[in-house]
Design a protein around this motif. Structure first.
Motif, PDB file in Angstrom:
ATOM      1  N   LEU A 194      -2.512 -16.785  -2.078  1.00 21.02           N
ATOM      2  CA  LEU A 194      -2.555 -16.717  -0.618  1.00 21.02           C
ATOM      3  C   LEU A 194      -1.433 -15.831  -0.093  1.00 21.02           C
ATOM      4  CD1 LEU A 194      -4.535 -17.983   1.330  1.00 21.02           C
ATOM      5  CD2 LEU A 194      -2.983 -19.912   1.617  1.00 21.02           C
ATOM      6  N   LEU A 195      -0.215 -16.055  -0.623  1.00 19.29           N
ATOM      7  CA  LEU A 195       0.925 -15.226  -0.227  1.00 19.29           C
ATOM      8  C   LEU A 195       0.645 -13.767  -0.577  1.00 19.29           C
ATOM      9  CD1 LEU A 195       3.845 -14.821   0.773  1.00 19.29           C
ATOM     10  CD2 LEU A 195       4.631 -15.415  -1.521  1.00 19.29           C
ATOM     11  N   GLY A 196       0.116 -13.540  -1.779  1.00 21.79           N
ATOM     12  CA  GLY A 196      -0.215 -12.179  -2.224  1.00 21.79           C
ATOM     13  C   GLY A 196      -1.183 -11.502  -1.272  1.00 21.79           C
ATOM     14  N   GLN A 197      -2.216 -12.253  -0.837  1.00 15.63           N
ATOM     15  CA  GLN A 197      -3.217 -11.679   0.070  1.00 15.63           C
ATOM     16  C   GLN A 197      -2.588 -11.312   1.416  1.00 15.63           C
ATOM     17  OE1 GLN A 197      -6.408 -10.908  -1.049  1.00 15.63           O
ATOM     18  NE2 GLN A 197      -6.194  -9.692   0.809  1.00 15.63           N
ATOM     19  N   TYR A 198      -1.718 -12.204   1.939  1.00 16.92           N
ATOM     20  CA  TYR A 198      -1.030 -11.903   3.207  1.00 16.92           C
ATOM     21  C   TYR A 198      -0.196 -10.635   3.077  1.00 16.92           C
ATOM     22  CZ  TYR A 198      -2.175 -16.636   4.941  1.00 16.92           C
ATOM     23  OH  TYR A 198      -2.823 -17.776   5.360  1.00 16.92           O
ATOM     24  N   MET A 199       0.524 -10.517   1.954  1.00 20.12           N
ATOM     25  CA  MET A 199       1.387  -9.346   1.744  1.00 20.12           C
ATOM     26  C   MET A 199       0.561  -8.058   1.682  1.00 20.12           C
ATOM     27  SD  MET A 199       4.248 -10.641  -0.976  1.00 20.12           S
ATOM     28  CE  MET A 199       5.776 -11.373  -0.425  1.00 20.12           C
ATOM     29  N   ILE A 200      -0.561  -8.116   0.945  1.00 19.75           N
ATOM     30  CA  ILE A 200      -1.427  -6.933   0.814  1.00 19.75           C
ATOM     31  C   ILE A 200      -1.997  -6.555   2.185  1.00 19.75           C
ATOM     32  CG2 ILE A 200      -3.630  -6.099  -0.150  1.00 19.75           C
ATOM     33  CD1 ILE A 200      -2.913  -7.783  -2.694  1.00 19.75           C
ATOM     34  N   ASP A 201      -2.488  -7.552   2.943  1.00 23.43           N
ATOM     35  CA  ASP A 201      -3.042  -7.279   4.275  1.00 23.43           C
ATOM     36  C   ASP A 201      -1.980  -6.685   5.198  1.00 23.43           C
ATOM     37  OD1 ASP A 201      -5.392  -8.275   3.326  1.00 23.43           O
ATOM     38  OD2 ASP A 201      -5.266 -10.226   4.341  1.00 23.43           O
ATOM     39  N   ALA A 202      -0.753  -7.272   5.139  1.00 27.81           N
ATOM     40  CA  ALA A 202       0.343  -6.761   5.984  1.00 27.81           C
ATOM     41  C   ALA A 202       0.687  -5.329   5.588  1.00 27.81           C
ATOM     42  CB  ALA A 202       1.573  -7.656   5.827  1.00 27.81           C
ATOM     43  N   GLY A 203       0.762  -5.074   4.266  1.00 26.97           N
ATOM     44  CA  GLY A 203       1.088  -3.720   3.775  1.00 26.97           C
ATOM     45  C   GLY A 203       0.073  -2.696   4.239  1.00 26.97           C
ATOM     46  N   ASN A 204      -1.208  -3.073   4.201  1.00 26.09           N
ATOM     47  CA  ASN A 204      -2.253  -2.146   4.658  1.00 26.09           C
ATOM     48  C   ASN A 204      -2.156  -1.910   6.166  1.00 26.09           C
ATOM     49  OD1 ASN A 204      -3.584  -1.464   2.221  1.00 26.09           O
ATOM     50  ND2 ASN A 204      -4.538  -3.485   2.180  1.00 26.09           N
ATOM     51  N   GLU A 205      -1.795  -2.973   6.894  1.00 28.00           N
ATOM     52  CA  GLU A 205      -1.640  -2.861   8.359  1.00 28.00           C
ATOM     53  C   GLU A 205      -0.461  -1.961   8.718  1.00 28.00           C
ATOM     54  OE1 GLU A 205      -2.918  -4.719  12.217  1.00 28.00           O
ATOM     55  OE2 GLU A 205      -3.717  -5.088  10.218  1.00 28.00           O
ATOM     56  N   GLY A 262       0.790   0.274   6.865  1.00 24.83           N
ATOM     57  CA  GLY A 262       0.545   1.610   6.302  1.00 24.83           C
ATOM     58  C   GLY A 262       1.024   1.695   4.877  1.00 24.83           C
ATOM     59  N   PRO A 263       0.055   1.880   3.926  1.00 26.09           N
ATOM     60  CA  PRO A 263       0.434   1.959   2.506  1.00 26.09           C
ATOM     61  C   PRO A 263       1.353   3.153   2.222  1.00 26.09           C
ATOM     62  CG  PRO A 263      -1.967   1.790   2.795  1.00 26.09           C
ATOM     63  CD  PRO A 263      -1.394   2.045   4.132  1.00 26.09           C
ATOM     64  N   GLY A 264       1.361   4.130   3.141  1.00 30.25           N
ATOM     65  CA  GLY A 264       2.232   5.312   2.956  1.00 30.25           C
ATOM     66  C   GLY A 264       3.673   5.033   3.303  1.00 30.25           C
ATOM     67  N   THR A 265       3.938   3.933   4.065  1.00 31.01           N
ATOM     68  CA  THR A 265       5.336   3.626   4.424  1.00 31.01           C
ATOM     69  C   THR A 265       5.990   2.872   3.273  1.00 31.01           C
ATOM     70  OG1 THR A 265       4.816   1.463   5.360  1.00 31.01           O
ATOM     71  CG2 THR A 265       4.626   3.357   6.857  1.00 31.01           C
ATOM     72  N   ALA A 266       7.328   2.972   3.212  1.00 32.22           N
ATOM     73  CA  ALA A 266       8.051   2.328   2.100  1.00 32.22           C
ATOM     74  C   ALA A 266       7.824   0.817   2.090  1.00 32.22           C
ATOM     75  CB  ALA A 266       9.543   2.627   2.211  1.00 32.22           C
ATOM     76  N   TYR A 267       7.918   0.197   3.292  1.00 36.87           N
ATOM     77  CA  TYR A 267       7.759  -1.256   3.379  1.00 36.87           C
ATOM     78  C   TYR A 267       6.312  -1.667   3.093  1.00 36.87           C
ATOM     79  CZ  TYR A 267       8.099  -6.014   5.323  1.00 36.87           C
ATOM     80  OH  TYR A 267       8.066  -7.381   5.501  1.00 36.87           O
ATOM     81  N   GLY A 268       5.370  -0.941   3.663  1.00 38.78           N
ATOM     82  CA  GLY A 268       3.949  -1.247   3.441  1.00 38.78           C
ATOM     83  C   GLY A 268       3.594  -1.169   1.966  1.00 38.78           C
ATOM     84  N   ASN A 269       4.068  -0.111   1.317  1.00 35.30           N
ATOM     85  CA  ASN A 269       3.810   0.109  -0.117  1.00 35.30           C
ATOM     86  C   ASN A 269       4.415  -1.020  -0.951  1.00 35.30           C
ATOM     87  OD1 ASN A 269       3.004   1.434  -2.451  1.00 35.30           O
ATOM     88  ND2 ASN A 269       4.880   2.633  -2.560  1.00 35.30           N
ATOM     89  N   ALA A 270       5.678  -1.387  -0.600  1.00 36.22           N
ATOM     90  CA  ALA A 270       6.366  -2.455  -1.344  1.00 36.22           C
ATOM     91  C   ALA A 270       5.635  -3.791  -1.161  1.00 36.22           C
ATOM     92  CB  ALA A 270       7.810  -2.572  -0.864  1.00 36.22           C
ATOM     93  N   LEU A 271       5.163  -4.065   0.061  1.00 34.78           N
ATOM     94  CA  LEU A 271       4.431  -5.312   0.320  1.00 34.78           C
ATOM     95  C   LEU A 271       3.163  -5.389  -0.525  1.00 34.78           C
ATOM     96  CD1 LEU A 271       4.737  -5.765   4.180  1.00 34.78           C
ATOM     97  CD2 LEU A 271       5.347  -7.488   2.482  1.00 34.78           C
ATOM     98  N   ILE A 272       2.442  -4.277  -0.620  1.00 38.77           N
ATOM     99  CA  ILE A 272       1.197  -4.255  -1.407  1.00 38.77           C
ATOM    100  C   ILE A 272       1.508  -4.529  -2.881  1.00 38.77           C
ATOM    101  CG2 ILE A 272      -0.680  -2.754  -2.232  1.00 38.77           C
ATOM    102  CD1 ILE A 272      -0.641  -1.493   0.630  1.00 38.77           C
ATOM    103  N   LYS A 273       2.568  -3.873  -3.394  1.00 38.00           N
ATOM    104  CA  LYS A 273       2.949  -4.075  -4.807  1.00 38.00           C
ATOM    105  C   LYS A 273       3.362  -5.533  -5.054  1.00 38.00           C
ATOM    106  CE  LYS A 273       4.112   0.471  -6.538  1.00 38.00           C
ATOM    107  NZ  LYS A 273       3.953   1.520  -5.544  1.00 38.00           N
ATOM    108  N   GLN A 276       8.841  -1.148 -10.357  1.00 36.64           N
ATOM    109  CA  GLN A 276       7.983  -0.400  -9.426  1.00 36.64           C
ATOM    110  C   GLN A 276       8.665  -0.208  -8.077  1.00 36.64           C
ATOM    111  OE1 GLN A 276       3.837  -1.675  -8.903  1.00 36.64           O
ATOM    112  NE2 GLN A 276       3.985  -2.692 -10.884  1.00 36.64           N
ATOM    113  N   LEU A 277       9.425  -1.228  -7.649  1.00 36.31           N
ATOM    114  CA  LEU A 277      10.108  -1.133  -6.358  1.00 36.31           C
ATOM    115  C   LEU A 277      11.348  -0.245  -6.436  1.00 36.31           C
ATOM    116  CD1 LEU A 277       9.917  -4.849  -5.146  1.00 36.31           C
ATOM    117  CD2 LEU A 277       8.487  -2.946  -4.422  1.00 36.31           C
ATOM    118  N   GLY A 278      11.746   0.081  -7.669  1.00 35.12           N
ATOM    119  CA  GLY A 278      12.890   0.984  -7.842  1.00 35.12           C
ATOM    120  C   GLY A 278      14.223   0.314  -7.617  1.00 35.12           C
TER     121      GLY A 278
END
Length: 344
Positions: free
Chosen positions: A74-85, A87-98, A229-231
């Motif tokens: 559930l937490l993973g799904q929220y993070m992925i949805d937030a990251g997509n919202e 923007g997967p191109g932004t640093a935070y969005g990308n990190a949330l998706i990962k 992955q997050l560096g």
């Protein structure tokens, strides 16, 4: 009547032999602790009492409980949805998706742990409580009744005054004595099976430990990969009290986990790596790259790496953005970008 008189101290009672008494107390002790361990393991694997009750009800109805996301998923799904919202191109969005993808992997590992533990550990323990121990209780009750019959017959024999009554009472004592002895033997044989129950539960305990070990090793590996992955590569993993947190992990039989954890991980300037990689991906050329940490290939399409070796890397069309093709002599395979430092 016999039972009441015994309780009031007015009648004598045939004692069971010491061996049988010991076996009975061992069985009771086994039942008590098996129940406690079983219930607490259920709490550990499923902390939500409502979910536990629901699973129990479905099990009794012999129906499959509805499949729901567990907490990490559930937490993973929220993070992925937030990251997509965001923007997967932004640093935070990308990190949330990962992070979200890793949480979901942990959720899957969680399910596997629960399933394996239920089959290999909880079910055998429950089978003992609901099967073998119920049989023991039934035979023990029967033994108690046979003993009461025997002692009642003995009392009647003592009270018999005339010869005919004595002869009948003696006959009754002989019959009740042989029935009691036979039931004591049946009960003893059943109780002696407790030792093999302990041996069986020991094997089940080993299976449970193995399932937990697999789960924790998987979670550790997922988090290690996520961190790379997050560096974020701290030079040493230190816990709050400044003691190396790698010490308790020594027993995990995952060499790659240990090697990665105990190696000091140099920090990488992410932007340089990223720009170098995107340049390499857009051109059709190849570059030399230094390997930052050991990497064990997950399958034959990947190439295993050793820290500090230099390999040739290049991109091929349609390749996953987190990977490059690596070559060492005549060996080639996919390699993860986060394990590499491109050389000029």
């Amino acid at each position: 009547l016999q039972f009441t008189e015994e309780k009031l101290g007015q009648a004598e009672k045939t004692e069971l032999d010491a061996h049988l008494e010991n076996l009975l107390s061992k069985a009771e002790c086994t039942k008590l602790w098996t129940e406690k361990i079983m219930k607490q393991t259920e709490v550990l694997l499923q902390p939500n009492p409502n979910a536990r009750i629901e699973e129990f009800v479905y099990e009794k109805l012999d129906r499959k409980a509805p499949s729901r996301m567990n907490n990490p998923e559930l937490l993973g799904q929220y993070m992925i949805d937030a990251g997509n919202e965001f923007g997967p191109g932004t640093a935070y969005g990308n990190a949330l998706i990962k992070c979200g993808e890793t949480q979901k992997r942990i959720g899957t590992a969680d399910r596997e742990l629960i399933q394996t533990s239920a089959i290999n550990f909880l079910t055998p323990l429950r089978n003992f409580i609901e099967g073998d121990y119920k049989t023991i209780t039934k035979e023990r009750k029967l033994l108690q009744n046979k003993r009461l019959d025997l002692d009642a017959a003995k009392t009647r024999l003592k009270k018999a005054k005339v010869a005919e009554a004595r002869a009948a009472s003696e006959q009754e004592v002989r019959i009740t004595q042989s029935e009691f002895d036979r039931q004591a033997e049946i009960t003893r044989l059943l109780l002696e099976g407790i030792s093999s129950t302990h041996a069986h539960h020991l094997r089940c305990l080993n299976d449970f430990v193995e399932a937990q070990m697999t789960y924790y090793a998987q979670c550790y590996q997922y988090m290690l990969d996520l961190q790379k992955q997050l560096g974020s590569f701290p030079s040493t993993f230190l816990s709050n009290n400044n003691q190396s947190s790698t010490t308790p992990v020594q027993s995990i039989s995952t060499p790659s986990v240990l090697a990665s954890a105990s190696a000091s991980l140099p920090s990488v300037s992410n932007s340089i790596v990223t720009s170098g990689i995107s340049e390499l991906k857009s051109s059709s050329g190849s570059r030399k790259a230094r390997v930052l940490y050991d990497y064990d290939a997950a399958n034959s399409s990947e190439l295993s790496l050793l820290a500090d070796e230099v390999i040739t890397v290049y991109s091929i069309p349609g390749m996953d953005s987190d990977w490059l093709m690596g070559e060492r002599g005549n060996q080639k395979g996919k390699v993860p970008i986060t394990y590499l430092e491109l050389l000029n």
